[in-house]
Design an enzyme around this catalytic site. Structure first.
Site, PDB file in Angstrom:
ATOM      1  N   CYS A   1      40.563  44.556  32.208  1.00  0.00           N
ATOM      2  CA  CYS A   1      39.376  45.409  32.091  1.00  0.00           C
ATOM      3  C   CYS A   1      38.314  44.751  31.220  1.00  0.00           C
ATOM      4  CB  CYS A   1      39.770  46.768  31.516  1.00  0.00           C
ATOM      5  SG  CYS A   1      40.372  46.676  29.810  1.00  0.00           S
TER       6      CYS A   1
ATOM      7  N   ALA B   1      39.401  44.110  27.699  1.00  0.00           N
ATOM      8  CA  ALA B   1      40.255  42.929  27.576  1.00  0.00           C
ATOM      9  C   ALA B   1      39.423  41.660  27.499  1.00  0.00           C
ATOM     10  CB  ALA B   1      41.225  42.865  28.755  1.00  0.00           C
TER      11      ALA B   1
ATOM     12  N   ARG C   1      47.378  36.257  23.923  1.00  0.00           N
ATOM     13  CA  ARG C   1      47.039  34.924  24.434  1.00  0.00           C
ATOM     14  C   ARG C   1      47.436  33.806  23.478  1.00  0.00           C
ATOM     15  NH1 ARG C   1      41.484  33.671  26.583  1.00  0.00           N
ATOM     16  NH2 ARG C   1      42.621  32.511  28.150  1.00  0.00           N
TER      17      ARG C   1
ATOM     18  N   HIS D   1      33.331  39.687  28.809  1.00  0.00           N
ATOM     19  CA  HIS D   1      32.833  38.399  28.310  1.00  0.00           C
ATOM     20  C   HIS D   1      31.324  38.482  28.069  1.00  0.00           C
ATOM     21  CE1 HIS D   1      36.204  36.529  30.994  1.00  0.00           C
ATOM     22  NE2 HIS D   1      36.696  37.005  29.870  1.00  0.00           N
TER      23      HIS D   1
END
Length: 541
Positions: A55, A58, A89, A187
């Site tokens: 999403c 995220a 990550r 982003h």
């Protein structure tokens, strides 16, 4: 077995007609004889299909903001959202100041039902007060999750009030999960916030060293950034800021002084690369430090950009030394991997970057794709003027920057810029499609059904994936290499990283594990039942 149009149609025939038409736009067979091949991307996943996307939250907090080590990242929302984005990550970091690494903390307002009903702004303000008092970070970010957007909490107002109260840089990001079709929207939101409220907040006016650069779109997964920086520092570069692996607020606020920006992951960071060029006059160079040939090419392109003979000479010396060591170590792994094939379906740019490294150890990529890319990641930035914004893309506010009156400085003359653009990817990315072999398959937002069918048809020897989709090939007896967090290995970048990668891939082929695993459904049905005759007096008579 290679896939042709007939086989592809047979696979897609399992969909309803409308879904088939939609999905076929996201799949293409590479054919270099065609002038241009268009692929659909960055659109909503078809409802009911098991996608591997994340999403917007995220993408914002989990990918871009999360690795900044000297900042506390508060998640305003339910605890599950914070837990989901908590170091999944494996972004590694070493603090420059003792105790100033907050990545190991999971900080959340833990919204409950009462907060949804009555609002969570006061709870968020108290959380900020507690973080400042207990942890004393250099800066704070606030990331909103879905419920926050639905109830209308004004996190921007809370951040402004807290910044005035505590004298810290406190920024808020309205990155609710539903804001975009995938994490790519997050982003973009993170890029906008960092550019507007963090980069340029420092008081430096000149670079601290001769060859000062920023590394954008590098997240130090498994220590990648450290391996890249080892080589860059030896050549003579000064890395001012990494966005954002092992990155810090203190470095990022002075990122405006760099002479060149390197773009590793194009999808996650191209927005801020463009804005840095417009505001401060700093060009960006597309690089790839995954794979030996790609690393060498990137280093040579950097040296060519600066045009210094001593720098060019030092670059070649370092490359020669690293190659002498690396090529010797790769030989035994190349013998194991020779002639094998792989699928490379990973995140943003990784689905492209790793193909070269696979080729170097003898493995051919027969299928590749991205989970959350845009068309320019596939077709190159030349298509950007032809992409029409839709309702989903308009949902992300554009940050319009103008040249900084005091700090804008043209790093290259127009003549030198045009000369370099003919030689190196300066402020340009040609996309993945151009490097794919004819007959290979390119798939955008590949789902679980397609994954199974393409594996059955094309029979890859290994599957490169993200976190969620690796279990599909595992159940089919195919090794999977997880390239979002490296399955607790790494680094895979640079020269030494290439050796680590070759070792791990070879282990996947030589491990005896697959000889001892047999799926339970091969010997025993998953469902068992009997057919009984109805009773004489039942309603069935």
């Amino acid at each position: 077995m290679a896939v042709n149009e007939r086989v592809l149609d047979e696979i897609l025939n399992s969909y309803p007609a409308k879904v088939k038409r939609t999905r076929k736009k996201h799949i293409l067979l590479r054919d270099s004889s065609l002038a241009h091949q268009e692929i659909e991307a960055n659109t909503r996943t078809v409802p009911g299909i098991m996608t591997n996307r994340g999403c917007a939250f995220a993408g914002c907090k989990g990918v871009v903001l999360g690795p900044l080590k000297d900042m506390v990242h508060i998640v305003h929302g339910p605890i599950g959202c914070a837990y989901y984005s908590w170091l999944t990550r494996r972004n590694k970091a070493i603090p420059k100041e003792p105790g100033k690494n907050y990545l190991t903390y999971c900080v959340s307002t833990d919204m409950q039902e009462s907060d949804i009903v009555f609002g969570g702004e006061k709870k968020l303000a108290r959380m900020i007060d507690e973080v400042v008092e207990v942890l004393k970070p250099n800066a704070i970010t606030i990331s909103a999750t879905c419920p926050v957007g639905l109830i209308g909490d004004d996190i921007q107002a809370v951040a402004r009030a807290a910044q005035q109260k505590h004298g810290l840089n406190i920024t808020a990001y309205n990155c609710e999960g539903y804001k975009g079709v995938s994490q790519s929207a997050g982003h973009h939101i993170a890029n906008n916030g960092l550019m507007e409220l963090v980069v340029g907040q420092g008081d430096w006016e000149e670079p601290p060293a001769k060859y000062t650069i920023n590394m954008l779109g590098e997240y130090n997964i498994g220590g990648d950034s450290w391996e890249i920086e080892r080589v860059l520092n030896e050549i003579g570069y000064h890395v001012q800021a990494v966005m954002t692996g092992n990155g810090s607020y203190e470095d990022l606020k002075n990122a405006h002084v760099a002479e060149l920006n390197l773009v590793q992951c194009h999808r996650s960071i191209n927005y801020i690369a463009d804005m840095l060029e417009k505001k401060y006059g700093t060009p960006w160079l597309k690089v790839n430090f995954i794979g030996i040939r790609a690393t060498c090419e990137s280093l040579r392109n950097m040296a060519l950009y600066f045009g210094d003979e001593d720098l060019i000479k030092k670059t070649e010396e370092v490359i020669a030394r690293e190659l002498a060591e690396t090529e010797r170590q790769l030989e035994p792994y190349q013998k194991i991997c020779a002639g094998k094939t792989t699928f490379c379906f990973v995140g943003g740019s990784r689905g492209h970057h790793y193909q070269g490294l696979y080729e170097e150890i003898g493995i051919e990529t027969t299928l590749a794709g991205y989970e959350f890319a845009h068309r320019d990641d596939y077709e190159g930035r030349d298509v950007l003027p032809n992409i029409k914004p839709d309702a989903d893309s308009k949902n992300i506010p554009e940050l319009h920057v103008v040249p900084d009156e005091r700090r804008y400085r043209l790093k290259l003359s127009n003549e030198r810029t045009e000369e370099l653009k003919d030689k190196i990817p300066l402020s340009h990315y040609k996309g993945m499609n151009m490097t794919m072999k004819d007959g290979s398959l390119i798939v955008d937002d590949m789902n679980h059904y397609e994954t199974e069918e393409f594996i059955r048809t094309m029979k890859p020897d290994i599957f490169s994936s993200g976190i969620k989709d690796k279990y599909v090939p595992h159940k089919m007896g195919i090794p999977a290499k997880q390239l979002h967090n490296y399955d607790y290995s790494g680094p895979y970048a640079g020269f030494k990283g290439a050796v680590n990668f070759a070792r791990d891939i070879s282990m996947s082929f030589t491990t005896p594990t697959w000889n001892f695993i047999e799926p339970p459904w091969k010997n025993k049905p998953l469902l068992e039942g009997t057919i009984e005759k109805p009773a004489k007096n039942s309603s069935a008579d």
